[in-house]
Design a protein around this motif. Structure first.
Motif, PDB file in Angstrom:
ATOM      1  N   TYR A   1      56.734   5.690 -78.941  1.00 32.61           N
ATOM      2  CA  TYR A   1      55.895   4.747 -78.188  1.00 32.61           C
ATOM      3  C   TYR A   1      55.933   5.260 -76.125  1.00 32.61           C
ATOM      4  N   CYS A   2      55.175   5.555 -75.927  1.00 29.46           N
ATOM      5  CA  CYS A   2      55.334   5.466 -74.333  1.00 29.46           C
ATOM      6  C   CYS A   2      54.287   4.647 -73.926  1.00 29.46           C
TER       7      CYS A   2
ATOM      8  N   LEU B   1      50.464   9.400 -78.132  1.00 30.20           N
ATOM      9  CA  LEU B   1      50.345  10.745 -78.032  1.00 30.20           C
ATOM     10  C   LEU B   1      51.489  11.756 -77.886  1.00 30.20           C
ATOM     11  N   GLY B   2      51.665  12.601 -78.151  1.00 30.97           N
ATOM     12  CA  GLY B   2      52.524  13.741 -78.548  1.00 30.97           C
ATOM     13  C   GLY B   2      52.326  14.777 -79.612  1.00 30.97           C
ATOM     14  N   PRO B   3      53.957  15.491 -79.661  1.00 30.01           N
ATOM     15  CA  PRO B   3      53.448  15.569 -81.470  1.00 30.01           C
ATOM     16  C   PRO B   3      52.856  15.321 -81.986  1.00 30.01           C
ATOM     17  N   LEU B   4      52.246  15.936 -82.750  1.00 29.27           N
ATOM     18  CA  LEU B   4      51.648  15.518 -84.288  1.00 29.27           C
ATOM     19  C   LEU B   4      52.505  15.344 -84.926  1.00 29.27           C
ATOM     20  N   LEU B   5      52.838  14.176 -85.816  1.00 24.98           N
ATOM     21  CA  LEU B   5      53.501  13.251 -86.657  1.00 24.98           C
ATOM     22  C   LEU B   5      53.099  14.446 -88.038  1.00 24.98           C
TER      23      LEU B   5
ATOM     24  N   MET C   1      43.505  13.062 -69.745  1.00 24.92           N
ATOM     25  CA  MET C   1      42.446  13.344 -68.933  1.00 24.92           C
ATOM     26  C   MET C   1      43.599  14.510 -68.006  1.00 24.92           C
ATOM     27  N   ASN C   2      41.977  16.248 -68.268  1.00 27.45           N
ATOM     28  CA  ASN C   2      43.026  16.677 -68.148  1.00 27.45           C
ATOM     29  C   ASN C   2      44.322  16.823 -68.527  1.00 27.45           C
ATOM     30  N   GLY C   3      45.016  16.924 -69.573  1.00 22.49           N
ATOM     31  CA  GLY C   3      46.002  17.237 -69.821  1.00 22.49           C
ATOM     32  C   GLY C   3      47.207  15.755 -69.551  1.00 22.49           C
ATOM     33  N   ALA C   4      47.196  14.651 -68.858  1.00 23.85           N
ATOM     34  CA  ALA C   4      47.656  13.639 -68.532  1.00 23.85           C
ATOM     35  C   ALA C   4      47.607  12.673 -69.685  1.00 23.85           C
ATOM     36  N   VAL C   5      48.242  12.204 -69.312  1.00 27.90           N
ATOM     37  CA  VAL C   5      48.314  10.843 -70.017  1.00 27.90           C
ATOM     38  C   VAL C   5      47.782   9.507 -69.791  1.00 27.90           C
TER      39      VAL C   5
END
Length: 213
Positions: free
Chosen positions: A82-83, A102-106, A37-41
């Motif tokens: 995972y976070c 969510l993070g860099p693509l695997l 949401m607007n760049g935030a998780v």
């Protein structure tokens, strides 16, 4: 014709078994359990796999076994980090959010480092949320909390938790904005053992000075 019919029934049965297994899986799903949401998780809470408790350590002790059931959580170089967060809603108990990948693509190639984005918000219909801690997993065994994980820029909450595939749990109490050392602990049975400090002058880089009990 008979052989084709047997083959067809076998494919259908296999498909039904697969759908059944997938349907029973607790795997978090984007747009339902986490998202941007607007760049935030944001993440949904509470996570049904974790029992809320007035004792935050009782919640922490449930995290690693539950996260390790998720896809690629133990995949090492091909794994997934995972976070999530631990929080309260004013009812005297701590809850765990759903974990987010969510993070860099695997990539299809092995990677020696993994990461995921710390959640900023929790969506919980029970009330206003106060986040106490963030947690993240490492998809390797014998993987301690790294120096970048201890760096000041990554500290958002009062507690930071990390665990590996052997369920070795580590805790950083960063004392954000305070002129006192951060404290690094390891979970041993039902107690926390102090294993290091992050001196005020080293908080920016996350350098830890080892201590012995």
């Amino acid at each position: 014709m008979l052989n084709f019919r047997i083959l067809f029934l076998g494919v259908v049965a296999t498909g039904l078994w697969f759908v059944s297994c997938v349907g029973a899986s607790p795997v978090p799903v984007e747009d339902r359990d986490y998202g941007l949401m607007n760049g935030a998780v944001w993440v949904r809470g509470p996570w049904d796999a974790i029992r809320p408790s007035a004792d935050i350590d009782a919640v922490i002790d449930q995290l690693c076994p539950a996260v390790m059931e998720l896809p690629r959580a133990q995949g090492r170089e091909y794994g997934q980090e995972y976070c999530g967060v631990l929080y309260s809603v004013g009812d005297g108990a701590y809850s765990a959010s759903m974990p987010s990948p969510l993070g860099p693509l695997l990539k299809a190639t092995p990677e020696q480092q993994k990461s995921c984005k710390q959640p900023n918000f929790v969506r919980d219909s029970r009330g206003a949320v106060k986040i106490q801690a963030d947690y993240h997993s490492h998809p390797w065994a014998n993987s301690r909390m790294s120096r970048p994980d201890r760096a000041e820029a990554r500290q958002r909450y009062s507690i930071r938790l990390q665990f590996d595939t052997a369920c070795r749990v580590m805790k950083l109490v960063p004392y954000i904005g305070e002129a006192r050392p951060g404290e690094v602990y390891e979970r041993r049975g039902k107690r926390w053992a102090l294993i290091g400090i992050v001196k005020p002058e080293h908080k920016a880089t996350g350098l830890m000075t080892a201590v012995t009990e």
